[in-house]
Design an enzyme around this catalytic site. Sequence first.
Site, PDB file in Angstrom:
ATOM      1  N   LYS A   4       0.858  -1.199   0.000  1.00 27.94           N
ATOM      2  CA  LYS A   4       0.000   0.000   0.000  1.00 27.94           C
ATOM      3  C   LYS A   4       0.883   1.234   0.000  1.00 27.94           C
ATOM      4  O   LYS A   4       2.064   1.206   0.358  1.00 27.94           O
ATOM      5  CB  LYS A   4      -0.938   0.012   1.209  1.00 27.94           C
TER       6      LYS A   4
ATOM      7  N   PRO B  17       9.443  -4.180  -0.162  1.00 26.67           N
ATOM      8  CA  PRO B  17      10.566  -3.752   0.675  1.00 26.67           C
ATOM      9  C   PRO B  17      10.156  -3.622   2.141  1.00 26.67           C
ATOM     10  O   PRO B  17       9.041  -3.211   2.452  1.00 26.67           O
ATOM     11  CB  PRO B  17      10.967  -2.401   0.073  1.00 26.67           C
TER      12      PRO B  17
ATOM     13  N   ALA C 232       9.643   0.135   5.042  1.00 25.32           N
ATOM     14  CA  ALA C 232       9.469   1.073   3.932  1.00 25.32           C
ATOM     15  C   ALA C 232       8.203   1.904   4.050  1.00 25.32           C
ATOM     16  O   ALA C 232       7.996   2.819   3.262  1.00 25.32           O
ATOM     17  CB  ALA C 232       9.455   0.303   2.606  1.00 25.32           C
ATOM     18  N   GLY C 233       7.320   1.573   5.007  1.00 26.13           N
ATOM     19  CA  GLY C 233       6.050   2.275   5.094  1.00 26.13           C
ATOM     20  C   GLY C 233       5.044   1.810   4.065  1.00 26.13           C
ATOM     21  O   GLY C 233       4.081   2.526   3.765  1.00 26.13           O
TER      22      GLY C 233
ATOM     23  N   GLY D  29       3.607  -1.429   4.280  1.00 25.49           N
ATOM     24  CA  GLY D  29       2.694  -2.386   4.890  1.00 25.49           C
ATOM     25  C   GLY D  29       2.938  -3.843   4.566  1.00 25.49           C
ATOM     26  O   GLY D  29       2.017  -4.661   4.704  1.00 25.49           O
ATOM     27  N   GLY D  30       4.147  -4.204   4.163  1.00 23.09           N
ATOM     28  CA  GLY D  30       4.403  -5.584   3.765  1.00 23.09           C
ATOM     29  C   GLY D  30       4.093  -6.602   4.847  1.00 23.09           C
ATOM     30  O   GLY D  30       3.429  -7.619   4.597  1.00 23.09           O
ATOM     31  N   GLY D  31       4.561  -6.368   6.065  1.00 22.73           N
ATOM     32  CA  GLY D  31       4.310  -7.304   7.153  1.00 22.73           C
ATOM     33  C   GLY D  31       2.843  -7.423   7.490  1.00 22.73           C
ATOM     34  O   GLY D  31       2.321  -8.521   7.729  1.00 22.73           O
ATOM     35  N   SER D  32       2.146  -6.294   7.494  1.00 23.92           N
ATOM     36  CA  SER D  32       0.707  -6.302   7.778  1.00 23.92           C
ATOM     37  C   SER D  32      -0.060  -7.035   6.682  1.00 23.92           C
ATOM     38  O   SER D  32      -1.023  -7.761   6.947  1.00 23.92           O
ATOM     39  CB  SER D  32       0.188  -4.867   7.903  1.00 23.92           C
ATOM     40  N   SER D  33       0.366  -6.858   5.436  1.00 26.41           N
ATOM     41  CA  SER D  33      -0.288  -7.530   4.326  1.00 26.41           C
ATOM     42  C   SER D  33      -0.087  -9.035   4.404  1.00 26.41           C
ATOM     43  O   SER D  33      -1.017  -9.819   4.152  1.00 26.41           O
ATOM     44  CB  SER D  33       0.257  -6.988   3.003  1.00 26.41           C
TER      45      SER D  33
ATOM     46  N   ASP E   4      -2.464  -1.633  10.768  1.00 27.08           N
ATOM     47  CA  ASP E   4      -2.596  -1.635   9.311  1.00 27.08           C
ATOM     48  C   ASP E   4      -3.204  -2.928   8.773  1.00 27.08           C
ATOM     49  O   ASP E   4      -3.646  -2.977   7.625  1.00 27.08           O
ATOM     50  CB  ASP E   4      -1.231  -1.439   8.647  1.00 27.08           C
TER      51      ASP E   4
END
Length: 294
Positions: free
Chosen positions: A23, A114, A117-118, A120-124, A156
């Site tokens: 995101k 990445p 990075a802001g 949201g990869g972990g939340s996704s 997130d």
Amino acid sequence: MIFLLLPFFFTTFALMITFPIAKINLGLNVVERRPDGYHNLQTVFYPVPITDALEVQLMDEKFPSPVDCDLKVTNIPVEGDEQRNLVVRAYELLKQDFGERMERVHAHLCKRIPTQAGMGGGSSDCAAMIRLLNELFGLGLTDEEMIGYAARLGADCPFFIVNRPVYAEGIGERMTPIELSLSGWSLAVVRPNIPVSTKEAFSLITPAMPLRNCRDIVKQPVETWRDELVNDFEKSVFALHPEIGEIKDRLYDLGATYAAMSGSGSALFGLFRQSPCESLETLFPDMFTTLQLL
């Protein structure tokens, strides 16, 4: 934006693959410090087609694993113990309520979004695991119920159950769908190899209500966003790391209609009517870069 969930079944075990998306934040205002130490925000979350890949298969009952969800992370290193990753925590959370219906699993997470990075990869990844387990084990959870589980794991995370543009308030968990399409725009993302401390970035912000709500600004033409749509973290992060601010300037120099930092950084993105003439890899060596058509 469509959430991809592709199930594959074999005779001896079940294998499922899903592709968690990233995101960007279109505006991010820190409006109030809460009594619990967190901050209330106003932001617009917009899903973008940069994905991880999450694969889950049933663990053979004879496999000598000390854990019920065994996770392996590849491609981009992730800090911390893999067994404390949000993917594993999502499994453990659902198992508390559906233990009799959930079997042991192997999970493989190929990171392409990445980190730090802001975006949201972990939340996704967390939300994708909830969706995948719901499908794999036939738990019958509604979107609203999955959002409830996701909210217990991170502010997130609920957005990635929805995977559509939303206006978010609170710590990011209170969401209202909005009509917004950036279809046809090119999205450039540059993530420098500079870690940003979210805690430090928050500490340098004085919360205040913006003159205009980002929810209203994004309804205007993108050409007007540069002068009005603000990420409050940029001021403090750019002061700590001027080179991050320089990337935003370079994106404008390359012809971006709008450029900003996503979340608390350190990724910068630019929206282009026409893609930059030069490759991002050449322009930003030794950094994560990608160019996507929205």
